[in-house]
Design a protein around this motif. Structure first.
Motif, PDB file in Angstrom:
ATOM      1  N   VAL A   1       0.958  -1.104  -0.127  1.00 28.92           N
ATOM      2  CA  VAL A   1       0.163   0.308  -0.168  1.00 28.92           C
ATOM      3  C   VAL A   1       0.812   0.539   0.380  1.00 28.92           C
ATOM      4  O   VAL A   1       1.981   0.910   0.288  1.00 28.92           O
ATOM      5  CB  VAL A   1      -0.981   0.451   1.481  1.00 28.92           C
ATOM      6  CG1 VAL A   1      -1.545   0.908   1.096  1.00 28.92           C
ATOM      7  CG2 VAL A   1      -1.931  -1.201   1.095  1.00 28.92           C
TER       8      VAL A   1
ATOM      9  N   SER B   1      -0.131   5.192  -0.470  1.00 28.32           N
ATOM     10  CA  SER B   1      -0.458   6.835  -0.449  1.00 28.32           C
ATOM     11  C   SER B   1      -0.151   7.955  -1.044  1.00 28.32           C
ATOM     12  O   SER B   1       1.095   8.046   0.023  1.00 28.32           O
ATOM     13  CB  SER B   1      -1.150   6.415   0.764  1.00 28.32           C
ATOM     14  OG  SER B   1      -2.372   5.795   0.775  1.00 28.32           O
TER      15      SER B   1
ATOM     16  N   CYS C   1      -3.956   6.491  -3.972  1.00 26.41           N
ATOM     17  CA  CYS C   1      -3.803   5.148  -3.485  1.00 26.41           C
ATOM     18  C   CYS C   1      -3.447   4.078  -3.931  1.00 26.41           C
ATOM     19  O   CYS C   1      -4.462   3.537  -4.976  1.00 26.41           O
ATOM     20  CB  CYS C   1      -4.899   4.921  -2.338  1.00 26.41           C
ATOM     21  SG  CYS C   1      -4.458   3.514  -0.807  1.00 26.41           S
TER      22      CYS C   1
ATOM     23  N   GLU D   1      -2.422  -0.141  -4.273  1.00 26.33           N
ATOM     24  CA  GLU D   1      -2.330  -1.273  -3.268  1.00 26.33           C
ATOM     25  C   GLU D   1      -2.499  -2.877  -4.455  1.00 26.33           C
ATOM     26  O   GLU D   1      -3.617  -2.518  -4.781  1.00 26.33           O
ATOM     27  CB  GLU D   1      -4.051  -1.310  -2.347  1.00 26.33           C
ATOM     28  CG  GLU D   1      -3.756  -1.981  -1.042  1.00 26.33           C
ATOM     29  CD  GLU D   1      -5.032  -2.219  -0.426  1.00 26.33           C
ATOM     30  OE1 GLU D   1      -5.568  -3.281  -0.212  1.00 26.33           O
ATOM     31  OE2 GLU D   1      -5.510  -1.111  -0.286  1.00 26.33           O
TER      32      GLU D   1
ATOM     33  N   TRP E   1      -7.980  11.387   7.062  1.00 25.62           N
ATOM     34  CA  TRP E   1      -7.411  10.398   5.742  1.00 25.62           C
ATOM     35  C   TRP E   1      -7.829   9.599   6.372  1.00 25.62           C
ATOM     36  O   TRP E   1      -8.082   8.450   5.206  1.00 25.62           O
ATOM     37  CB  TRP E   1      -5.731  10.331   5.982  1.00 25.62           C
ATOM     38  CG  TRP E   1      -5.315   9.847   5.375  1.00 25.62           C
ATOM     39  CD1 TRP E   1      -4.935   8.381   5.855  1.00 25.62           C
ATOM     40  CD2 TRP E   1      -4.444  10.091   4.329  1.00 25.62           C
ATOM     41  NE1 TRP E   1      -4.026   7.884   4.317  1.00 25.62           N
ATOM     42  CE2 TRP E   1      -3.986   8.778   3.205  1.00 25.62           C
ATOM     43  CE3 TRP E   1      -4.122  11.077   3.645  1.00 25.62           C
ATOM     44  CZ2 TRP E   1      -3.253   9.690   2.396  1.00 25.62           C
ATOM     45  CZ3 TRP E   1      -3.910  11.324   2.727  1.00 25.62           C
ATOM     46  CH2 TRP E   1      -3.331  10.316   1.789  1.00 25.62           C
TER      47      TRP E   1
END
Length: 143
Positions: free
Chosen positions: A6, A8, A25, A27, A55
């Motif tokens: 992940v 971001s 983001c 992932e 967030w």
């Protein structure tokens, strides 16, 4: 069990009228984005406070875009690609993939709203028709 990666990023830029933040983001090589309008130019402290406060409640796009080394490979000279990538790093604003994802998300929301409006209009027309029919029945019975 497969590992999950992940990553971001928050890019804050001026779109000509407002200061906008685009959250990207990534992932498992799939991109999800969200757009946030700040209004006036936020300071670093304000951006940090916003990240801490909002967030976890971000409304990321449902549509995901594949990203990564094996997606969107450009044919041609690798030196030219490296030069273009370096030039792209100096530009301000969100990546092209996130712009596409935001555009698709806007279209998806627009389609949903269009369907809801059509259903609401049909319901209103049906209720008006039922009121007219009931009124005709009452008139026919002499009331």
């Amino acid at each position: 069990m497969r590992k999950s990666e992940v990553s971001s990023t928050l890019t804050v830029y001026h779109d000509g009228q407002f200061w906008v933040g685009v959250v990207e983001c990534v992932e498992n090589d799939m991109l999800r984005v969200s757009r946030v309008v700040f209004g006036a130019e936020p300071s670093n402290e304000e951006v940090y406070a916003w990240v801490l406060a909002h967030w976890t409640r971000l409304n990321l796009s449902a549509v995901t875009e594949p990203v990564g080394a094996h997606f969107g490979r450009l044919p041609g000279n690798p030196k030219r690609r490296a030069r273009e990538a370096a030039k792209a790093m100096h530009t301000h604003g969100p990546s092209t993939a996130s712009q596409l994802a935001l555009a698709r998300e806007r279209e998806r929301v627009k389609d949903e709203l269009r369907g809801e409006r059509a259903a609401r209009r049909q319901d209103e027309a049906r209720s008006r028709w039922e009121v007219r029919r009931e009124k005709k029945r009452r008139k026919h019975r002499g009331k």
